[in-house]
Design a protein around this motif. Structure first.
Motif, PDB file in Angstrom:
ATOM      1  N   THR A 177     -22.464   0.948 101.134  1.00 18.58           N
ATOM      2  CA  THR A 177     -21.793   2.101 100.534  1.00 18.58           C
ATOM      3  C   THR A 177     -20.295   1.884 100.363  1.00 18.58           C
ATOM      4  O   THR A 177     -19.574   2.801  99.993  1.00 18.58           O
ATOM      5  N   SER A 178     -19.833   0.658 100.630  1.00 15.76           N
ATOM      6  CA  SER A 178     -18.398   0.388 100.543  1.00 15.76           C
ATOM      7  C   SER A 178     -17.956   0.046  99.130  1.00 15.76           C
ATOM      8  O   SER A 178     -16.753   0.024  98.850  1.00 15.76           O
ATOM      9  N   VAL A 179     -18.903  -0.249  98.262  1.00 17.01           N
ATOM     10  CA  VAL A 179     -18.607  -0.629  96.880  1.00 17.01           C
ATOM     11  C   VAL A 179     -19.622   0.047  95.970  1.00 17.01           C
ATOM     12  O   VAL A 179     -20.668   0.510  96.427  1.00 17.01           O
ATOM     13  N   PRO A 180     -19.352   0.105  94.670  1.00 16.06           N
ATOM     14  CA  PRO A 180     -20.357   0.623  93.742  1.00 16.06           C
ATOM     15  C   PRO A 180     -21.632  -0.215  93.793  1.00 16.06           C
ATOM     16  O   PRO A 180     -21.603  -1.394  94.176  1.00 16.06           O
ATOM     17  N   THR A 185     -10.643   2.481 111.326  1.00 21.26           N
ATOM     18  CA  THR A 185     -10.498   2.162 109.913  1.00 21.26           C
ATOM     19  C   THR A 185     -10.863   3.354 109.059  1.00 21.26           C
ATOM     20  O   THR A 185     -11.844   4.059 109.329  1.00 21.26           O
ATOM     21  N   ALA A 186     -10.070   3.573 108.021  1.00 19.77           N
ATOM     22  CA  ALA A 186     -10.379   4.647 107.078  1.00 19.77           C
ATOM     23  C   ALA A 186     -11.686   4.350 106.372  1.00 19.77           C
ATOM     24  O   ALA A 186     -12.165   3.212 106.344  1.00 19.77           O
ATOM     25  N   ASP A 187     -12.290   5.372 105.795  1.00 20.55           N
ATOM     26  CA  ASP A 187     -13.546   5.252 105.068  1.00 20.55           C
ATOM     27  C   ASP A 187     -13.464   4.093 104.073  1.00 20.55           C
ATOM     28  O   ASP A 187     -12.563   4.016 103.247  1.00 20.55           O
ATOM     29  N   THR A 188     -14.424   3.147 104.158  1.00 15.36           N
ATOM     30  CA  THR A 188     -14.403   1.985 103.275  1.00 15.36           C
ATOM     31  C   THR A 188     -14.675   2.351 101.822  1.00 15.36           C
ATOM     32  O   THR A 188     -14.537   1.513 100.938  1.00 15.36           O
ATOM     33  N   ARG A 189     -15.037   3.605 101.565  1.00 18.24           N
ATOM     34  CA  ARG A 189     -15.225   4.030 100.180  1.00 18.24           C
ATOM     35  C   ARG A 189     -13.916   4.517  99.549  1.00 18.24           C
ATOM     36  O   ARG A 189     -13.894   4.900  98.390  1.00 18.24           O
ATOM     37  N   ALA A 190     -12.833   4.473 100.289  1.00 13.79           N
ATOM     38  CA  ALA A 190     -11.578   5.044  99.798  1.00 13.79           C
ATOM     39  C   ALA A 190     -11.089   4.388  98.523  1.00 13.79           C
ATOM     40  O   ALA A 190     -10.489   5.054  97.678  1.00 13.79           O
ATOM     41  N   GLU A 191     -11.334   3.066  98.367  1.00 12.22           N
ATOM     42  CA  GLU A 191     -10.877   2.371  97.176  1.00 12.22           C
ATOM     43  C   GLU A 191     -12.003   2.126  96.187  1.00 12.22           C
ATOM     44  O   GLU A 191     -11.880   1.324  95.276  1.00 12.22           O
ATOM     45  N   ALA A 192     -13.119   2.790  96.402  1.00 11.09           N
ATOM     46  CA  ALA A 192     -14.251   2.639  95.489  1.00 11.09           C
ATOM     47  C   ALA A 192     -14.773   4.009  95.116  1.00 11.09           C
ATOM     48  O   ALA A 192     -15.834   4.422  95.530  1.00 11.09           O
ATOM     49  N   PRO A 193     -14.023   4.790  94.339  1.00 14.85           N
ATOM     50  CA  PRO A 193     -14.389   6.166  94.055  1.00 14.85           C
ATOM     51  C   PRO A 193     -15.681   6.318  93.277  1.00 14.85           C
ATOM     52  O   PRO A 193     -16.271   7.384  93.258  1.00 14.85           O
ATOM     53  N   ASP A 194     -16.161   5.229  92.642  1.00 17.84           N
ATOM     54  CA  ASP A 194     -17.407   5.335  91.899  1.00 17.84           C
ATOM     55  C   ASP A 194     -18.613   4.970  92.741  1.00 17.84           C
ATOM     56  O   ASP A 194     -19.712   4.811  92.253  1.00 17.84           O
ATOM     57  N   THR A 195     -18.395   4.819  94.058  1.00 21.68           N
ATOM     58  CA  THR A 195     -19.503   4.556  94.957  1.00 21.68           C
ATOM     59  C   THR A 195     -20.418   5.771  95.003  1.00 21.68           C
ATOM     60  O   THR A 195     -19.967   6.907  94.941  1.00 21.68           O
ATOM     61  N   PRO A 196     -21.741   5.560  95.179  1.00 27.31           N
ATOM     62  CA  PRO A 196     -22.649   6.696  95.275  1.00 27.31           C
ATOM     63  C   PRO A 196     -22.304   7.618  96.431  1.00 27.31           C
ATOM     64  O   PRO A 196     -21.453   7.312  97.263  1.00 27.31           O
ATOM     65  N   ALA A 197     -23.048   8.713  96.503  1.00 27.70           N
ATOM     66  CA  ALA A 197     -22.780   9.752  97.490  1.00 27.70           C
ATOM     67  C   ALA A 197     -22.598   9.175  98.877  1.00 27.70           C
ATOM     68  O   ALA A 197     -23.267   8.240  99.263  1.00 27.70           O
ATOM     69  N   PRO A 198     -21.690   9.729  99.671  1.00 33.44           N
ATOM     70  CA  PRO A 198     -21.300   9.128 100.940  1.00 33.44           C
ATOM     71  C   PRO A 198     -22.397   9.094 101.969  1.00 33.44           C
ATOM     72  O   PRO A 198     -22.913  10.121 102.378  1.00 33.44           O
ATOM     73  N   ALA A 199     -22.733   7.878 102.394  1.00 33.88           N
ATOM     74  CA  ALA A 199     -23.695   7.735 103.475  1.00 33.88           C
ATOM     75  C   ALA A 199     -23.026   7.968 104.815  1.00 33.88           C
ATOM     76  O   ALA A 199     -23.687   8.015 105.826  1.00 33.88           O
ATOM     77  N   SER A 200     -21.694   8.042 104.839  1.00 30.18           N
ATOM     78  CA  SER A 200     -21.005   8.302 106.095  1.00 30.18           C
ATOM     79  C   SER A 200     -21.050   9.774 106.460  1.00 30.18           C
ATOM     80  O   SER A 200     -20.644  10.170 107.523  1.00 30.18           O
ATOM     81  N   THR A 201     -21.550  10.598 105.540  1.00 26.31           N
ATOM     82  CA  THR A 201     -21.733  12.012 105.837  1.00 26.31           C
ATOM     83  C   THR A 201     -23.094  12.200 106.465  1.00 26.31           C
ATOM     84  O   THR A 201     -24.090  11.712 105.936  1.00 26.31           O
ATOM     85  N   PRO A 202     -23.213  12.873 107.598  1.00 24.79           N
ATOM     86  CA  PRO A 202     -24.501  13.038 108.236  1.00 24.79           C
ATOM     87  C   PRO A 202     -25.527  13.619 107.284  1.00 24.79           C
ATOM     88  O   PRO A 202     -25.257  14.535 106.523  1.00 24.79           O
ATOM     89  N   ALA A 203     -26.717  13.038 107.305  1.00 25.87           N
ATOM     90  CA  ALA A 203     -27.803  13.483 106.434  1.00 25.87           C
ATOM     91  C   ALA A 203     -28.920  14.066 107.272  1.00 25.87           C
ATOM     92  O   ALA A 203     -29.085  13.753 108.435  1.00 25.87           O
ATOM     93  N   ALA A 204     -29.687  14.925 106.653  1.00 26.76           N
ATOM     94  CA  ALA A 204     -30.777  15.579 107.363  1.00 26.76           C
ATOM     95  C   ALA A 204     -32.040  14.751 107.252  1.00 26.76           C
ATOM     96  O   ALA A 204     -33.103  15.238 106.939  1.00 26.76           O
ATOM     97  N   GLY A 205     -31.920  13.422 107.484  1.00 23.02           N
ATOM     98  CA  GLY A 205     -33.070  12.538 107.368  1.00 23.02           C
ATOM     99  C   GLY A 205     -34.075  12.798 108.470  1.00 23.02           C
ATOM    100  O   GLY A 205     -33.747  13.187 109.578  1.00 23.02           O
TER     101      GLY A 205
END
Length: 424
Positions: free
Chosen positions: A128-131, A190-210
């Motif tokens: 999830t760190s890159v598109p 470390t800051a969220d690795t998606r910070a420099e990849a704004p076109d990355t899919p929805a954040p997997a670092s956000t807790p999910a109701a899996g």
């Protein structure tokens, strides 16, 4: 081709995380090659017991891999990865005080559990760190820098460890624990690795109701990939450090220095060829990269009995160097294809469990492979065993070519890497 054109253009935060992974690999390179002899020669544990202690590390992956995937989907990937690194540090530090078999099993179990929890979480962080179209690049870069760290650790250990001075082992196990802690702190801060990849899919670092693994295991394409992965690890990677060194020395006539030379050739090939292979894969199907990976590993193992016929000396050593070089190229084809494929097949809410299933398949192979090698080599069937390994890996090649028509083209394509700019 200029080196800067081969290095993929990844966000700075991603390179920082990959650097932490390389430091952790350096610590593992310091200790893992010596664990069996440390338990036996330094701590006085019988080989018949020390071997199963070493196997405990892999067996704990059967628990830790699915647990890490589940925790990742519930809480996001960073904190399970961080917690796993801390647990692994406790396990490797525990090796310092091992004086009996039960203590060895406990330390190995803690270490194995920590590493196993970390792996699917870290795979998710990278995924999830890159598109999506650049996932092959980040997993290829990870494989390259990880091997650099592992090789550097093994080299450093060669100049540090002395069996006549047990305190040198205290040093390397403390260093190994320190690298895990350093990486854990890095991930935590470390800051969220998606910070420099704004076109990355929805954040997997956000807790999910899996939920559990039922939904994941209903994906038949994933299951077929996992079966192939388990076969490649059992018949490929696991034999790299089990059947191969035993056969190469006992039947092939290599001495210790010649055997080490073949491993050096393997590591150097991985480090030097990984990014070039990524460039050559651009625009091609991931399934075919995986198929070719298994095919090259099959070719390498099929050549092992031939190399043994050359006998010891320069001819035999050269033959085995070629074997391990071909095997290494197969490794470089797997790293940018399979992990990216698994992450692209997953949804944001199941990515942790998909990575858990994938890493569990590899763990199963690592558990089964050495056991198969032990039975075959003990029965004097080494040459036939390598032929069988090659045949199984050939079947993986065929299966992946059959499976590719079930894979959507956007999921199955390796995108061209964009070179790093001078600013990073």
């Amino acid at each position: 081709m200029a080196l800067h054109r081969l290095v993929p253009r990844l966000p700075r935060q991603v390179w920082l995380v990959l650097g932490g992974d390389a430091v952790s690999a350096l610590g593992s390179g310091l200790t893992l090659p010596f664990l069996l002899v440390y338990l036996h020669q330094v701590q006085g544990i019988e080989l018949a017991v020390a071997g199963p202690i070493l196997s405990t590390i892999a067996v704990m992956g059967l628990v830790g891999n699915p647990l890490g995937g589940l925790l990742t989907d519930r809480f996001g990937p960073r904190w399970p990865a961080t917690a796993g690194l801390v647990v692994a540090a406790a396990g490797t530090a525990g090796m310092i005080v091992v004086q009996s078999a039960w203590q060895g099993f406990l330390a190995a179990a803690v270490y194995g559990l920590g590493v196993a929890i970390t792996e699917p979480s870290f795979q998710t962080i990278l995924g999830t760190s890159v598109p999506a179209e650049r996932r092959s690049q980040v997993f290829a870069a990870r494989h390259a820098v990880f091997n650099v760290g592992l090789g550097a650790g093994s080299l450093l250990a060669a100049f540090t460890v002395s069996f006549s001075e047990p305190r040198t082992f205290v040093v390397i196990y403390l260093l190994d624990a320190g690298t895990f802690i350093a990486f854990a702190v890095l991930l935590g801060l470390t800051a969220d690795t998606r910070a420099e990849a704004p076109d990355t899919p929805a954040p997997a670092s956000t807790p999910a109701a899996g939920g559990g693994y039922r939904e994941v295991l209903s994906d038949r394409v994933l299951l077929r990939i996992c079966v192939c992965v388990a076969a490649v690890f059992a018949c490929g990677y696991a034999q790299h450090y089990s059947a191969y060194p035993v056969f190469a020395t006992q039947v092939g006539g290599l001495d210790a220095s010649e055997l080490q030379l073949t491993f050096v050739a393997n590591t150097l090939t991985v480090v030097l060829a990984q990014l070039l292979v990524l460039r050559l894969l651009a625009g091609r199907r991931r399934s075919r990269g995986f198929a070719l990976s298994a095919g090259l590993m099959a070719a390498a193992w099929a050549a092992v009995p031939v190399a043994a016929l050359l006998g010891g000396g320069t001819a035999g050593a050269t033959g085995f160097v070629v074997v391990m070089t071909v095997f290494a190229v197969g490794e470089t084809l797997m790293s940018p294809t399979v992990p990216a494929l698994v992450n692209d097949l997953a949804s944001d809410s199941t990515r942790g469990r998909y990575n858990g299933a994938y890493t569990l398949a590899g763990t199963l192979g690592q558990v089964v492979g050495p056991a198969m090698a032990g039975v075959a080599l003990a029965g004097g069937h080494g040459a036939a065993f390598f032929v069988v390994l090659a045949l199984v890996l050939g079947l993986v090649t065929v299966e992946m070519l059959r499976l590719e028509r079930r894979l959507p083209p956007p999921v199955n394509l390796v995108s061209a890497p964009r070179a790093r700019s001078s600013s990073g």
